[in-house]
Design a protein around this motif. Structure first.
Motif, PDB file in Angstrom:
ATOM      1  N   GLU B 274       2.826   1.975  -8.717  1.00 27.11           N
ATOM      2  CA  GLU B 274       1.455   2.499  -8.615  1.00 27.11           C
ATOM      3  C   GLU B 274       0.539   1.395  -8.129  1.00 27.11           C
ATOM      4  OE1 GLU B 274      -0.865   3.382 -12.215  1.00 27.11           O
ATOM      5  OE2 GLU B 274       0.899   2.849 -13.361  1.00 27.11           O
ATOM      6  N   PRO B 292      -2.264   3.220  -2.419  1.00 27.62           N
ATOM      7  CA  PRO B 292      -2.503   4.538  -3.029  1.00 27.62           C
ATOM      8  C   PRO B 292      -2.004   5.658  -2.114  1.00 27.62           C
ATOM      9  CG  PRO B 292      -4.503   3.209  -3.038  1.00 27.62           C
ATOM     10  CD  PRO B 292      -3.496   2.451  -2.255  1.00 27.62           C
ATOM     11  N   VAL B 648     -10.211   6.096  -7.100  1.00 25.46           N
ATOM     12  CA  VAL B 648      -9.003   6.655  -7.698  1.00 25.46           C
ATOM     13  C   VAL B 648      -9.256   6.872  -9.185  1.00 25.46           C
ATOM     14  CG1 VAL B 648      -6.595   6.193  -8.227  1.00 25.46           C
ATOM     15  CG2 VAL B 648      -7.497   5.553  -6.012  1.00 25.46           C
TER      16      VAL B 648
END
Lengths: 258, 774
Positions: B274, B292, B648
């Motif tokens: 991630e 991302p 995000v």
């Protein structure tokens, strides 16, 4: 102040927290809040005034992205075994070291609110009640009958859930036992921990889980150089976390509180 | 004696000094301090008892143990007639009790005694200040300022609801009634779904969840709808593509328990993929900081290495279809060098990770993003899920398994009259899908549907869409256009405040209900929430509310739901588990039980029914309907001059975000002051990025997004990827809860759902943004 009086006792309670297992979820904190009748202020983001006997500190290795890592250090009262700083300074004996169990107590009704202990504690484990505790309408129903809520103007801290020790002892007495079994008396935080990072028990019982864990190679205590001999041990295989455990001014390190 | 000025001053000063020498002022200060002290309440003492129940504050379904103490404080509340009935029906003890503690139940297979912070704080929901205590009717028109409420009786409330629903049905428009649920798991949700189908509405819609895209993906690739589960406990190598395994994904306590065991055994590897340094990433053995949205491309890059180096499981692949097409796609478009460019991960790292994943058995690749409400598109799911087929982990121990259904007794056939059939034949208001038609809810389409006037009545059961749908405010505006809105909730929330009628439903500690199969846990399980006490005596079981409504409505609705109460339905359903002879309850095999009543008694004592997971090699189709996973970047991921950064969303285990429960007061102590400071939310930004924007720690800033702006402060976080802004979900409530209202901002308001053209489902976890110093 001199060394605590040595008493022939078979009990000395302590805690081991495995920081490699801890995910910082804070279940220990909430279990503690619920067990020990804490009230909640409307603004808890002001951490200077937020009372949390079991506080989870977030630390980072300070490395730049993408080598950053964070870890968590849950911090209850260390129940220092030697020269217990808060006990040393308390002018009214409101806090005391129990040589039978090693537990450092706090007697709220005896406390005069001078806050020497809050200043003396190197672990920031002591809190002062600046306000009256207030529970919203109906919320007082969830108060634990074994624990007295603290009034305004007194210092407070983690008690290793001392009331649970009393209950466990009562139970053992009724069953005709003099000694507690390992795991019979555990703190609320240790009971709640979902990763089982917290182990609580009698360090003088060689068969207990904690007696074995404190001998692990990765075991350390916070600010060991102060010589307070905390009874809360931490485990980690990560050297940067262990280094943070003995933080001191003037030492150049990247990591720290996140 | 004459008093001159000098003499007066002498007297006054002398008097003041003299008084100071007496104890009077000190005593006065001391006395006033004592006099104004409210003192702490003394908790009422009484004998304790312990009962087992189940938590349903999240999909984790942990077993809990409540400590109860005799309550001597509020006997008056126990005198109401309704309460007497409650006691008789629920077999509550005659002595009033109060609950003082929730701990984990060591005998429950899902959590084995552990508990999460939300679960441990559950009593603050029960005793919360925000409870709805009686049915409420709105007295001022919706959309005009603050809601004004009038307390009404249950009979009045149900008459109004019944009248409305009857009126709409008699006009031949049952399909214009819509219902929003949080999810369709459990008998209450199934009962509500059945109620509306018998009524004639196909529009029972659930809130967005990652399971939506998984359901579509699995039905395409494997011909099953899931639910997808992972045998993490036995897996030796876990590749997690963004799933917050240690921060609330799936069954949070179960996962953390497994993680604790991994740390002890020291033979498991967790690789977290991630963009930002989350807790899971920190705790993982390896963190790959992927760009991302490029997680799935990384999966295909790893698949390329596994395929080209021949490391794949040949017997597993033999059970799969479409491997050649998949292989061709990998070879032509996803070689490690190209994937390295897309993902920002060095080709060598991709190769070594892929090799380790392929040779360590059992290994599993976990699809996910955060806790499981935000989701990606179908191609992402297919790419990541395909890795499991390559290493032979489908249906394998330590791999992925499909959770079996709890063998409840089947529902009897639905009675449908002409009106119902006509209503059910209408298309669903949220649409049927994109290129692929599927039955999965698409709640993001509701805003448009409500605006178009297609809905005459909206029923919201234990969900909070006015807060938690992407572009929440737009949805709230659309709700104002619906002629009749009914909310069933135990606590006042944003959606209830937009309703005409609010019905108080019992909280999970006040009602008898099934909690089926903890999310992502590889086996089926079922245990009950039990009516331990009744803090709000007026609150009713939602199942009972719909059964009452069905009786009042009569006709096909009444005959489809003939049970007297929810308990009778549940008991009948549990009979199916006994008849199946499957699984065990506590340490007893169901097959060894003498009667269904024994099983029922066991469940009512707080025991959990569960069965061992069943493993068996499975295969899948890599390219169902000729679709190989083709990854197209989401439009809002492309950088633009106007919005150079990416916002995000992330989730925090101490900020409740998944169900119709809000962050409870105790949890606010756990929220860092790097997340929330007084009323300001802090976004996480890399110090390098912040420096470029001349922002320092704690600076006020505006996050400008295409769909709105948010006022925030900045927290510099070295673990953030440069040019990415991290914002927590779950803050910024306006629900009258003094511990929550007005704290932070609601990130859902700016998150931009982009529709996946293949499924029509929303892809939402971020948006383009610009950070401006204020």
């Amino acid at each position: 102040m001199s060394e605590h009086q040595e008493v022939a006792s078979k009990e000395k309670y302590g805690m081991v927290i495995d920081l490699d297992k801890c995910t910082g979820c804070g279940a220990c904190t909430v279990a503690c809040l619920s067990e020990n009748n804490h009230y909640v202020r409307e603004d808890e983001s002001d951490k200077l005034h937020s009372v949390t006997w079991m506080k989870v500190y977030k630390v980072t290795n300070g490395e730049p992205f993408p080598n950053t890592k964070v870890a968590f250090i849950p911090r209850p009262c260390m129940h220092c075994d030697h020269h217990t700083p808060c006990v040393s300074v308390c002018p009214v004996m409101a806090t005391d070291y129990n040589p039978l169990t090693g537990i450092v107590s706090q007697i709220y009704t005896r406390c005069i609110g001078c806050r020497y202990c809050v200043g003396a504690c190197p672990y920031h484990a002591r809190y002062f009640n600046w306000w009256d505790p207030v529970w919203p309408e109906g919320m007082h129903k969830l108060l634990n009958p074994d624990m007295s809520p603290r009034m305004r103007g007194v210092a407070e801290k983690c008690s290793f859930c001392n009331h649970r020790l009393q209950k466990a002892k009562d139970k053992a007495y009724v069953e005709g036992r003099k000694e507690l079994k390992d795991g019979e008396y555990v703190t609320a935080c240790a009971e709640a921990c979902p990763t089982r990072a917290i182990t609580f028990g009698n360090m003088k019982d060689p068969e207990s889980a904690i007696a074995k864990l404190i001998k692990s190679p990765g075991a350390f205590r916070l600010l060991e150089k102060l010589g307070t001999q905390p009874k809360v041990y931490y485990l980690s295989n990560e050297s940067w976390i262990r280094e943070l455990g003995d933080n001191a001014l003037g030492r150049k390190k990247r990591g720290g509180l996140a | 004696m004459k008093l001159d000025r000098r003499g007066f001053l002498k007297f006054a000063v002398g008097g003041a000094i003299g008084t100071l020498a007496t104890p009077i002022p000190w005593d006065l200060i001391d006395e006033s301090a004592k006099f104004t002290d409210l003192w702490a309440p003394e908790p009422a003492k009484g004998p304790s008892s312990f009962v087992h129940s189940t938590c349903r504050l999240c999909p984790g379904g942990c077993g809990i143990t409540l400590r109860l103490v005799e309550d001597k404080s509020g006997r008056d509340e126990w005198r109401g007639w309704h309460h007497k009935e409650f006691i008789q029906r629920r077999r509550l003890p005659a002595v009033p009790l109060r609950a003082v503690k929730i701990a984990g139940n060591p005998d429950h297979p899902v959590n084995r005694g552990g508990i999460c912070p939300l679960g441990a704080a559950g009593l603050q929901l029960l005793y919360g200040t925000n409870r709805v205590t009686t049915p409420l009717k709105r007295t001022n028109p919706r959309g005009e300022g603050e809601a004004a409420w009038e307390k009404i009786t249950w009979d009045e409330a149900l008459n109004i609801v019944n009248g409305k629903l009857r009126e709409i049905r008699e006009a031949g428009n049952p399909h214009t009634v819509a219902c929003i649920l949080d999810n369709k798991k459990g008998l209450t949700a199934e009962l509500i779904d059945r109620f509306f189908r018998a009524y004639g509405s196909p529009n029972v819609i659930t809130m967005p969840s990652q399971e939506d895209v998984e359901t579509v993906g699995l039905s395409l690739m494997q011909g099953t709808g899931g639910p997808l589960a992972y045998d993490l406990e036995n897996s030796k190598y876990v590749l997690s593509f963004g799933a917050a395994l240690l921060e609330g994904w799936g069954a949070p306590v179960h996962n953390m328990m497994v993680f604790g065991k991994w740390q002890e055994a020291n033979e498991h590897t967790l690789v977290q993929i991630e963009p930002n340094c989350s807790i899971t990433a920190s705790k993982a053995d390896k963190w790959l900081a992927v760009k991302p949205g490029a997680e799935a491309a990384l999966a295909l890059g790893m698949a390329n290495v596994i395929v080209t180096e021949g490391l794949y499981d040949r017997s597993g692949i033999a059970r799969c279809q479409g491997f050649e097409g998949f292989k061709a796609l990998l070879e032509s478009e996803y070689n490690p060098r190209k994937v390295s460019e897309i993902t920002g991960i060095p080709a060598a790292v991709i190769a070594t990770t892929a090799r380790a994943f392929a040779v360590t058995k059992p290994a599993v690749a976990v699809y996910g993003r955060g806790q499981g409400v935000m989701s990606g598109n179908l191609a992402e799911f297919m790419s990541i899920y395909s890795l499991n087929a390559l290493v032979g982990s489908i249906g394998a121990r330590g791999g992925v398994v499909m959770q079996r259904e709890v063998p409840f007794k089947a529902w009897p056939a639905l009675a449908t009259d002409a009106v119902a059939l006509q209503g059910l034949s209408q298309p669903r208001i949220d649409g049927e899908g994109g290129e692929i038609k599927h039955g999965v809810s698409m709640a993001h389409n509701l805003t448009a549907a409500l605006k178009s006037g297609a809905v005459n009545a909206l029923v919201v059961h234990e969900a909070n869409p006015c807060y938690a749908l992407p572009r929440a405010r737009k949805f709230e505006e659309a709700v104002a256009k619906v002629p009749f809105v009914l909310a069933l909730t135990s606590c006042m929330n944003e959606t209830a405040r937009s309703a005409d009628i609010v019905l108080p439903v019992a909280s999970y500690l006040e009602r008898l209900e099934d909690v089926t199969s903890a999310a992502r846990v590889p086996y089926a399980s079922m245990s009950l929430t039990r009516p331990v006490l009744a803090n709000v005596p007026e609150a009713r079981h939602p199942g009972d509310v719909f059964l009452t409504l069905a009786r009042a409505m009569g006709g096909s609705v009444g005959s489809s739901l003939p049970w007297d109460n929810f308990e009778a339905l549940l008991k009948e359903k549990v009979g199916g588990i006994f008849a199946s002879r499957r699984g065990r309850i506590g340490d007893q095999e169901v097959a060894m039980l003498g009667s269904s009543d024994e099983l029922w008694e066991g469940l009512n004592a707080g025991k959990c029914w569960y069965e061992e997971p069943i493993f068996g090699g499975g295969g899948l189709t890599f390219n169902p309907q000729g679709r190989t996973p083709r990854l197209e970047p989401v439009s809002w991921m492309k950088a633009s001059r106007e919005y150079p950064m990416l916002l995000v969303a992330y989730e925090n285990i101490n900020i409740a975000n998944r169900r119709a429960v809000d962050t409870l007061p105790y949890l606010t102590k756990n929220i860092d002051n790097t997340v929330l400071q007084k009323h300001d939310l802090l976004v996480r930004v890399n110090p390098e990025t912040a420096g470029r924007l001349r922002l320092v720690e704690g600076d006020a800033a505006t996050v400008q997004c295409p769909s709105g702006r948010l006022s925030v402060r900045v927290h510099m976080d070295v673990g953030m990827m440069p040019d990415v802004i991290g914002i927590p979900l779950g803050l910024g409530h306006s629900n009258d809860d003094p511990f929550l209202t007005g704290k932070g901002v609601n990130a859902y308001e700016v998150l931009e759902p982009e529709l996946d053209p293949v499924t029509g489902l929303a892809v939402w976890w971020g948006t383009r943004a610009k950070l401006i110093k204020v």
